[in-house]
Design a protein around this motif. Structure first.
Motif, PDB file in Angstrom:
ATOM      1  N   ARG A   1       0.845  -1.203   0.000  1.00 40.89           N
ATOM      2  CA  ARG A   1       0.000   0.000   0.000  1.00 40.89           C
ATOM      3  C   ARG A   1       0.880   1.251   0.000  1.00 40.89           C
ATOM      4  O   ARG A   1       0.571   2.252  -0.657  1.00 40.89           O
ATOM      5  N   LEU A   2       1.991   1.167   0.700  1.00 36.88           N
ATOM      6  CA  LEU A   2       2.916   2.292   0.740  1.00 36.88           C
ATOM      7  C   LEU A   2       3.480   2.526  -0.662  1.00 36.88           C
ATOM      8  O   LEU A   2       3.591   3.676  -1.127  1.00 36.88           O
TER       9      LEU A   2
ATOM     10  N   ASP B   1       2.000   1.805  -3.492  1.00 41.62           N
ATOM     11  CA  ASP B   1       0.938   2.421  -4.295  1.00 41.62           C
ATOM     12  C   ASP B   1       0.929   3.928  -4.075  1.00 41.62           C
ATOM     13  O   ASP B   1       0.788   4.709  -5.016  1.00 41.62           O
ATOM     14  N   GLU B   2       1.038   4.308  -2.813  1.00 37.73           N
ATOM     15  CA  GLU B   2       1.015   5.733  -2.487  1.00 37.73           C
ATOM     16  C   GLU B   2       2.229   6.453  -3.060  1.00 37.73           C
ATOM     17  O   GLU B   2       2.124   7.588  -3.541  1.00 37.73           O
TER      18      GLU B   2
ATOM     19  N   LYS C   1       1.856   7.414  -6.583  1.00 34.08           N
ATOM     20  CA  LYS C   1       0.906   8.487  -6.842  1.00 34.08           C
ATOM     21  C   LYS C   1       1.362   9.830  -6.303  1.00 34.08           C
ATOM     22  O   LYS C   1       0.646  10.825  -6.416  1.00 34.08           O
ATOM     23  N   THR C   2       2.558   9.846  -5.698  1.00 34.24           N
ATOM     24  CA  THR C   2       3.013  11.075  -5.062  1.00 34.24           C
ATOM     25  C   THR C   2       4.198  11.677  -5.797  1.00 34.24           C
ATOM     26  O   THR C   2       5.176  10.993  -6.062  1.00 34.24           O
TER      27      THR C   2
ATOM     28  N   MET D   1      -0.982   8.095   5.039  1.00 36.08           N
ATOM     29  CA  MET D   1      -0.040   7.370   4.189  1.00 36.08           C
ATOM     30  C   MET D   1       0.798   8.335   3.356  1.00 36.08           C
ATOM     31  O   MET D   1       1.992   8.161   3.186  1.00 36.08           O
ATOM     32  N   LYS D   2       0.111   9.371   2.837  1.00 36.70           N
ATOM     33  CA  LYS D   2       0.843  10.341   2.026  1.00 36.70           C
ATOM     34  C   LYS D   2       1.904  11.052   2.860  1.00 36.70           C
ATOM     35  O   LYS D   2       2.978  11.390   2.359  1.00 36.70           O
TER      36      LYS D   2
ATOM     37  N   VAL E   1       4.921   8.942   2.878  1.00 32.72           N
ATOM     38  CA  VAL E   1       5.618   8.995   1.588  1.00 32.72           C
ATOM     39  C   VAL E   1       6.387  10.305   1.444  1.00 32.72           C
ATOM     40  O   VAL E   1       7.551  10.324   1.045  1.00 32.72           O
ATOM     41  N   ASN E   2       5.724  11.409   1.783  1.00 32.60           N
ATOM     42  CA  ASN E   2       6.422  12.700   1.696  1.00 32.60           C
ATOM     43  C   ASN E   2       7.638  12.727   2.611  1.00 32.60           C
ATOM     44  O   ASN E   2       8.695  13.227   2.235  1.00 32.60           O
TER      45      ASN E   2
END
Lengths: 188, 188, 188, 188, 188, 188
Positions: free
Chosen positions: A163-164, A166-167, A170-171, B1-2, B5-6
């Motif tokens: 899931r990470l 996937d994120e 998209k980032t 989650m974002k 990622v950031n």
């Protein structure tokens, strides 16, 4: 004491060995030290979410997992088809004369066998670090990165890691600092 | 989650920021990630010798100690005479939106205050990593490195760190691999 | 005489300090000296069009405007949110022991206050040099450059500078030499 | 307007062309832009001392003197034995379509003929910049630099330039920042 | 013997001279030695297909064709419009004091006149090596490469070379190793 | 045709793979392509002196000897203690689908077995190229190079190669171009 010093100079060469996959990717690049640094932080993050995981062990495992490459060199997926690495010997040679060598060897073997909770986390962290680099190169214009990413995400083990990933895909890799506050960017 | 990622893309920029002291030293170079990697391993090693030290905490502290530089940039000793860095703000901004942010912030503040056992170990580890790099550059022919080393060793705190530094200054940086086994080198 | 020599070695370090914004942009790069070089030429060009502008002053101001960075380091827009630079002190230290130091300091302060005709021209030249670099990176495939350009052009002050920026955005960075004379390219 | 933009992209390539002498020196390196930047500052400094010199003209001449190399490439002393460069044509092509092109061409020709006060200052500045780089490389361990320096100083014209060169040869390139204030270095 | 040693050090500088066209292309890069290496292999391949060609001569010609650049420097298509290179003198100087110098000089002259079968093959090989590099850069995101390729393929002489170029333009530069065997990529 | 193109892209990666020994030497560096280029020229030179040697075969053997490293990676003397490379498989994979693949494979196997006249020449050429690089680094200030040279010269086989090495060790790497003609250097 000299053993410790020699060990530390050995660790230092990991800052000078480039990860060889980038020769094939064509853009980007990092040292083994650069890579292990963020793998350790990702492992920490993954472990904090898993009650049964020993976060600190996952961090240490990540810091040490590529230590043998100071002696064996770094092999990418193409190289690995043609080369057999005697990692045990490298681990033994690097660890035998320092007092904590046994702990390092044990952690590396645990990482390689990929069985324990921490090993599985660290191995996912290893992949995720590369996925982040591939995404960065993709954002910078390298069209090949997409295909590499397709395969890389398949190597992930845990549901959370997927899931990470996937994120990540998209980032935008610049989002963390490119806050769309025009005032900052025009008058700052 | 974002947020995670950031945060991870932010950590990644430490692989791209060169440590600025080398512009002044004239030879050598490394990224902040390269540096933090070996600082963490040195801290681990120093902490294993101190019964009252939490080795794992020292390792994490070392991994995180330069994280704010992703936002503030890296400042060498000359820069520091002219610049005031609001590290607290950087720490806050990097940590506020991730769940483990409080722990990271706490470790960075502990490192900066330099009071606890682990903080003192990590700060010595920070210096020792640079001493090892300076010694390497000296071995490679940079005559300036000697003067830098004189000052660097004075920043060390513990007795063991100072003895380790003495040993570093007496050890050739290639000794760990350049075993004088002629057979290997001629027929290998 | 030694003061002059030390000053010149100080100026020389600007050739070795990379402009830090490129770490965030991801591709490209240049030294502070590279940047100041073209800023001076752009300032000359802008000033030649303005009867009331002292072209020569604008050129000198551009050459000196980043001199303090030899001591303070280079800070990009993210860094600037977290750092306070005592540029006055840096200017004073660099200028105090050379006879023309007062003139350098005066020009730097004038540039920073951005009030005079020449200062406004030089500040536009500063931006335009970066806009040209961003356009180059965009032409080479960096998709992020577009967003950076959007903000960069907003920092321009004069009408002419903005029209020049519009033209830059419409001009391929290779056009100056890639004359479509097939004969040259096939038989040359 | 397009002519100006093309001219500015042309100027920009000077940031990407390495000065070829360093291939032979073996260490160090800089772009043509890096070089011209400090030449301009040295020319300013030399001209301020000469009442009959137009300092501003010397600065502009220094900024423009290697502009033709965007088209001709950079030739070191070995290359020059085998190559004839049609610099006039390069100057004409770069300057013909911009309004201030005549001034640029005129300054370049004046520099090349080396007759006027400003041209002689700028030519000394050109050499002094390289002398400073050679001294830096010598300080960093390159034993060849000594021989290069012997020849370089002989190319200087004015008495002041030669005295400045003598001082350069006696000054450590790090002296401008390595103030021996132990307190700074140990506690800073 | 010293003549041979000097000659070999001269050949070695070709590893340090970057091919200047890449400054204009904007991405990628290689040394003259890198380039000559693959030109020799391509020439071998082209010659094996031509019964009347002396494959070995074509290989040697390719290895030597840029040797004079150790003295003259490397000139790209823009530079060549402004520079006249006395290659004969460079060839003479490099070859005069070694016993096989006559053979080297003869091969270089033959390459330059482009008349013989081998010379035509080697000249096509010279172009094909660059076409391969341009295709690689195109695959990595450089949009300018397309236009360069258009002109480059027109310089090819033989029918086979043109067909080979067509095939290059249709082949992904990673295809040779990126075998789509998912098993390898996921579990390897 | 596609097989040939894929083969040529494979050869091209040798321009991007750094020879790993330099990570340990600490200064200098070159690609596998750079290295093979001069090895081929040295082999030619050595073979021209040996009436029974097929000079052309020695050249081809040198060009191809490291081709498998496109797949296996480059291993330095430390790596070789821990790694077993299946070079035969790499040779087979690289050669199987091109018509001249059998010849390439045969030459590589001949080089590796080191039995034939040409193989022994090429193997000496391989060492001599590195000896020249080590001497260059020594001239540039790397004190470690001396020890590496001691071992490297012992790997040489023929008497002529050893005499050539002795001459290399006594020749300054800049001598080929640094003719002591003061007139050139002062007025050129």
């Amino acid at each position: 004491m000299k053993n410790i010093v020699n060990f530390l100079f050995e660790v230092g060469i990991l800052k000078k060995i480039p990860r060889s996959g980038y020769q094939f990717l064509g853009t980007g690049g990092e040292s083994i030290a650069d890579h292990s640094f963020r793998v350790a932080i990702i492992a920490y993050l993954l472990a904090k979410r898993e009650p049964e995981a020993d976060a600190q062990k996952a961090v240490l495992m990540s810091l040490f997992h590529d230590l043998p490459e100071a002696r064996t060199g770094d092999h990418n997926y193409v190289n690995k088809r043609y080369v057999v690495v005697n990692e045990d010997k490298a681990v033994e040679d690097l660890a035998h004369s320092i007092s904590f060598g046994g702990e390092i060897a044990s952690l590396i073997h645990e990482f390689n066998s990929g069985q324990s909770v921490e090993a599985r986390l660290a191995r996912d962290a290893d992949q995720l670090d590369f996925i982040l680099e591939l995404k960065r190169q993709q954002d910078l214009g390298n069209g090949s990165a997409a295909e590499w990413l397709t395969y890389s995400v398949k190597r992930l083990g845990s549901a959370f890691a997927k899931r990470l990933a996937d994120e990540i895909l998209k980032t935008d890799s610049s989002e963390w600092w490119f806050t769309k506050k025009e005032e900052l960017w025009v008058n700052g």
